[in-house]
Structures are given as C-alpha cells and as structure tokens.
Design an enzyme around this catalytic site. Structure first.
Site, PDB file in Angstrom:
ATOM      1  N   THR A 119      23.172  41.755  50.101  1.00  0.00           N
ATOM      2  CA  THR A 119      23.108  43.123  49.582  1.00  0.00           C
ATOM      3  C   THR A 119      24.508  43.724  49.566  1.00  0.00           C
ATOM      4  O   THR A 119      25.493  42.998  49.700  1.00  0.00           O
ATOM      5  CB  THR A 119      22.114  43.964  50.426  1.00  0.00           C
ATOM      6  OG1 THR A 119      21.888  45.212  49.774  1.00  0.00           O
ATOM      7  CG2 THR A 119      22.626  44.248  51.833  1.00  0.00           C
ATOM      8  N   ASN A 120      24.628  45.026  49.380  1.00  0.00           N
ATOM      9  CA  ASN A 120      25.941  45.674  49.391  1.00  0.00           C
ATOM     10  C   ASN A 120      25.832  47.036  50.063  1.00  0.00           C
ATOM     11  O   ASN A 120      24.767  47.413  50.525  1.00  0.00           O
ATOM     12  CB  ASN A 120      26.478  45.782  47.951  1.00  0.00           C
ATOM     13  CG  ASN A 120      25.530  46.571  47.082  1.00  0.00           C
ATOM     14  OD1 ASN A 120      25.286  47.746  47.311  1.00  0.00           O
ATOM     15  ND2 ASN A 120      24.948  45.911  46.077  1.00  0.00           N
ATOM     16  N   ARG A 121      26.946  47.772  50.094  1.00  0.00           N
ATOM     17  CA  ARG A 121      26.994  48.981  50.909  1.00  0.00           C
ATOM     18  C   ARG A 121      26.549  50.236  50.165  1.00  0.00           C
ATOM     19  O   ARG A 121      26.746  51.340  50.659  1.00  0.00           O
ATOM     20  CB  ARG A 121      28.411  49.162  51.449  1.00  0.00           C
ATOM     21  CG  ARG A 121      28.721  48.133  52.525  1.00  0.00           C
ATOM     22  CD  ARG A 121      30.193  48.089  52.846  1.00  0.00           C
ATOM     23  NE  ARG A 121      30.709  49.377  53.290  1.00  0.00           N
ATOM     24  CZ  ARG A 121      31.987  49.664  53.398  1.00  0.00           C
ATOM     25  NH1 ARG A 121      32.891  48.752  53.088  1.00  0.00           N
ATOM     26  NH2 ARG A 121      32.374  50.851  53.801  1.00  0.00           N
TER      27      ARG A 121
END
Ligand code: CTP
Length: 406
Positions: A212-214
């Site tokens: 995933t990412n931030r």
C-alpha cells in the site's frame, strides 16, 4: 483545525429544555470554526444554563429581553439584530417554541428576532418522546419545513428521564454539518454528478500482507465535501482509510486497484466530473499466495509485480464530454512531468504536489499545490488546508463546466 466559518455570523437561539447544556459545546465548536456568535436565550432556557456560561464562551452579552439595556434599548432593536446573522440556529428548540414559531408569534426576544430575521433558520428539536409523538408537533414541524426552515433531528436515543425514544437533540456533529452546509453552500456544481476517488489501495501479497502507500484519503474526502457544498450529487469511491465519509455522499468502499477500477467503470455512465484523488497502487503482486508466505532459507525474497489498470487513463480514453481532474505527486521536474501526464491521460486539470515540500503531501491537513490546465495555464496556490484546496478546485471546475455549457 479549519476556520471554515470565519466571518460568518450565527445567531444561536437556546430555548428551555434539558438539552440546553449541549448548546454550550455547540457555541464553543462554532467559535473554533471561526464564526461570530450571538446567543439569545428564552426565559426558560436561563433556568437550565446561566447566560454567564454563554457570555464566557462567546465574549458577548447574551440577550434574553429586548427591552434590557444590553440589547440596545431601541424600539427597532429586533429589526437591526434580525439583519445581523447569516444564519439563525435554534438548538434546542422545545415543543413550546416550535408551536410558537408555527403560529407566527413573536412575543419574546428570540421569537421576535426569528420573525425579523432574513437569514435561513436551522431548527433542532429536542423533547420527551411522548411530546415528540403528538400530532400538533408533527403538523407544526411540517408547516415550518414548508416555510423553508431546515429541521435537524431529533434522534432516537437515551432521553433525560433515562428512557429510550425519539426526541434527543441531534448530535453536535450533525448540527455542525447542517450549519456548515447552510453557510457554505453555493451553486458552482449545482446538480452535477461528481465521482471522487480517494485513499490508498491495498494489493494483497498473501492472506495477511499487502502493498500500500501513505495516502490518508483526506484530499479526496475534502473534495467530496466541497462538491456537496457546491450542490453536486457526489459518489465517493474510497480505498481503506479511517475517515468518516461526509454525510450525503454515495459511498463505495474498495480495497484493490482492480476493485476501484470496477467501481469507477460502474459509475461511469452517470458521471459528469471525475476527481481522481486516490493514490492507486501502480503495481500489484502478479500472484497472490493462497497461504501465508513462510520465511525461506535465503537472505532475500523476490516478489513479481505487474501493473494495475490505470483507471484515469481508461477514463481519459472514455471521456466523452466529462471533465477529468487528475493528481500528480512529483518530487522533481514537477510541472513538465505533470503536463506530460495531463496530455497522456487526456485530462482537463491536473493538481500537482511535491510531498517533499513542508506542509504538502500525504499525512498532513494542508497542501501546497499547483494547478495546470490543458491550455498550459498554471495556478500556483499557497499553503492551504486540504478543505480550502478542495473548495477552490471545485470553483475552478465549476467555471470550466460553465464555459463548456453556457
Ligand atoms: N492513477 C490511476 N490508476 C493507476 C495509477 C494512477 O487512475 N493505476 C491516477 C491517480 O489517481 C492520479 C494519477 O493517476 O490521479 C497519477 O498518475 P500516475 O501516472 O500514477 O502518477 P504517479 O503515481 O504520480 O507516478 P508516476 O510519475 O510514476 O507515473
């Protein structure tokens, strides 16, 4: 904290019910949002909460009687004060006070001010469930609704006497939502059907892990809210975030890029404007392991990744007369890269930000963005809250819509 209501004037009317104590919190929250508050209390309300409490919160004298010196002692004070507010909020509104308004009476300070006011009125009833069930009240509320009053609540829940039933004052958050809507609404996207994507996606590796990412989702949620205030019909397609979707949006929860693509395609026929604010994962594991991957012998693990569907590129190819707004996160050659992205994906606007700049990027409440359009015009906005970025963007898209549909 956004001072969303900076410069807005709210006349807060408090009538005599036990829920009057909740209006203190309401006043405090409105002040924190930047609003100027004038509290007007009915005589009965002062038996539940003292005017001093509101005076301390608002730093203004509370009005209970228009003939007292603090009200100005002029014969026309109700008319002058009636012109003052941008919004009249009555919380709590008792059975008796609702009856008074529905009969067009104006025999105390608050009812006289409501009669003289030109601003919209938001009314938040609160009472015992037996009173709430009376046909007289239903008729009175209906009548007020027809006259354009906005009625918020009541809710069902625990009442002052300990019983459960209808009659509880709406939650402070719900009342604030209604106040914000009444004070901030405009017509920039009136009736437009808007699709917003938000948040990260999660691409599973095995049953317990994902890539995933931030992205926090805040920019997309702010856009959904701003589009609602602008009168649009809004659908929000969101990856996993802890955020609460704004009240009034159609909400579609997704996890992976493929699910997000499917949701966007499903809503495509009814979409007129797309804000693609989601941080879609560009790659996903080519194969999702059926069982949890075990630690191997070697010092490294190799994962094979494949590209996810580019949702925005697909939207650009199937654009029709729609307006498409993309987002670009760039840490070098920002403008050239963003312009190239705008052309490649056939967009109308692209919002560029550089997360390495202070105050910009993923986990903040603020953003510093530059807007590029297809003609190459560039708008450099200062550091703003994400909600303010969203509001400006909505106005910008509203103008674009106007130009194309004069
Ligand atoms: N986007 C998308 N589908 C993807 C990837 C991105 O719709 N699979 C959208 C994003 O929501 C965003 C825009 O495309 O609006 C960003 O473009 P993208 O090409 O992904 O740029 P970046 O992620 O910023 O990175 P890169 O420069 O590596 O292309």
């Amino acid at each position: 904290m956004d001072r969303l209501l900076e410069g807005k004037r709210v006349l807060l009317g408090v009538t005599g019910g036990i829920a009057a104590y909740k209006s203190c919190e309401l006043a405090r929250r409105l002040i924190r949002l930047g609003a100027e508050i004038q509290v007007v209390m009915s005589e009965a309300a002062t038996r539940f909460v003292t005017p001093l409490t509101f005076e301390a919160l608002t730093q203004r004298p509370v009005l209970t009687d228009l003939f007292r010196p603090e009200a100005g002692s002029r014969a026309t004070v109700h008319v002058e004060l009636g012109r003052w507010p941008d919004l009249v909020l009555i919380a709590p509104a008792t059975y008796d006070f609702i009856g008074k308004l529905a009969c067009g009476l104006a025999d105390d300070a608050l009812s006289a001010l409501v009669a003289a006011a030109e601003a919209p009125v938001v009314l938040c009833p609160a009472m015992n469930h037996a009173m709430y069930a009376k046909p007289a009240l239903a008729e009175n509320l209906n009548r007020l609704r027809q006259w354009g009053y906005r009625i918020v609540g009541p809710e069902r829940g625990e009442l002052a006497e300990g019983e459960i039933g209808w009659g509880r004052l709406a939650e402070v958050e719900t009342i604030l939502d209604a106040v914000e809507y009444e004070l901030l609404r405009h017509d920039a996207l009136h009736g437009r059907r808007v699709l917003v994507t938000a948040g990260p996606t999660q691409e599973p590796v095995d049953p317990v892990r994902f890539i995933t990412n931030r992205s926090s989702g805040r920019m997309g949620y702010a856009l959904a809210q701003a589009a609602l205030w602008a009168g649009a019909e809004v659908t929000l397609v969101s990856g996993p975030t802890p955020l609460q979707p704004p009240r009034g949006v159609g909400f579609v929860s997704v996890r992976t890029a493929a699910e997000m693509a499917e949701a966007v395609e499903r809503h495509w026929p009814q979409t007129e404007i797309l804000f693609m604010a989601a941080a879609v994962s560009d790659y996903r594991p080519s194969q999702v392991a059926e069982h949890k991957l075990k630690k191997g012998e070697g010092p490294t693990l190799r994962l094979d990744l494949e590209k996810t569907p580019d949702i925005l590129a697909w939207a650009g190819q199937n654009k029709g007369a729609r307006i498409l707004v993309g987002f670009a996160v760039e840490t070098e050659n920002e403008l050239a890269n963003a312009m190239e992205k705008l052309r490649r994906k056939n967009l109308d606007l692209i919002v560029v930000n550089n997360p390495l700049e202070p105050g910009a990027g993923f986990e903040t409440d603020t953003n510093r963005v530059t807007i590029l359009d297809a003609e190459g015009h560039l708008d450099d906005w200062p550091l703003l809250s994400k909600l303010e970025v969203a509001r400006r963007l909505v106005f910008r898209v509203g103008q674009l819509w106007q130009q194309r549909h004069p």
